[in-house]
Enzyme design. Sequence first.
Site, PDB file in Angstrom:
ATOM      1  CG  HIS A 120     -95.214 -46.427 -42.828  1.00 26.85           C
ATOM      2  ND1 HIS A 120     -96.492 -45.747 -43.062  1.00 26.85           N
ATOM      3  CD2 HIS A 120     -94.096 -46.087 -43.326  1.00 26.85           C
ATOM      4  CE1 HIS A 120     -96.286 -44.481 -43.680  1.00 26.85           C
ATOM      5  NE2 HIS A 120     -94.966 -44.839 -43.931  1.00 26.85           N
ATOM      6  CG  PHE A 121     -92.768 -48.080 -36.657  1.00 24.30           C
ATOM      7  CD1 PHE A 121     -92.364 -46.766 -35.397  1.00 24.30           C
ATOM      8  CD2 PHE A 121     -93.956 -48.265 -36.677  1.00 24.30           C
ATOM      9  CE1 PHE A 121     -93.733 -46.727 -34.594  1.00 24.30           C
ATOM     10  CE2 PHE A 121     -94.813 -48.078 -35.417  1.00 24.30           C
ATOM     11  CZ  PHE A 121     -94.949 -46.934 -34.396  1.00 24.30           C
TER      12      PHE A 121
END
Length: 145
Positions: A120-121
């Site tokens: 995830h960013f």
Amino acid sequence: MKRLWSPWRIKYIQREVKDDGCIFCNALQKPDGVENLIVARGERSFMILNRYPYTSGHVMVVPFAHQPSFEDLDQNTRCELMEMITRATRVVRAVYKPEGFNVGANLGAVAGAGVSGHVHFHVVPRWGGDANFMSTIGEVRVLPE
């Protein structure tokens, strides 16, 4: 050094490690709203509010596919992730008026990933004088308890 209390983060720090599955995969199974914090869905990725944000407006962009790193994702998913990150920065910029952003991913537990199995960013808005200023110039440490 002075202390500024941030008690909203203590739940995150003290949370018991449970094996209730992946928080991102679990969120995808619920209807969008306050319970799962998903604010936008694409065909291959989604944007979710961080339950324990570093700053106001801190969101994460996550692929539907449960993979530990972006190189494990197909090209179309990687492209959509970048478009979703762009959408996140546009919306957060319009709402919060930050002066900049930190955008990035922590790949693996040793790199700081709290959820290392599902890449995830983070999209974190930043302002001059925010957390960096707190410790280095302001001589203030932000503490959760």
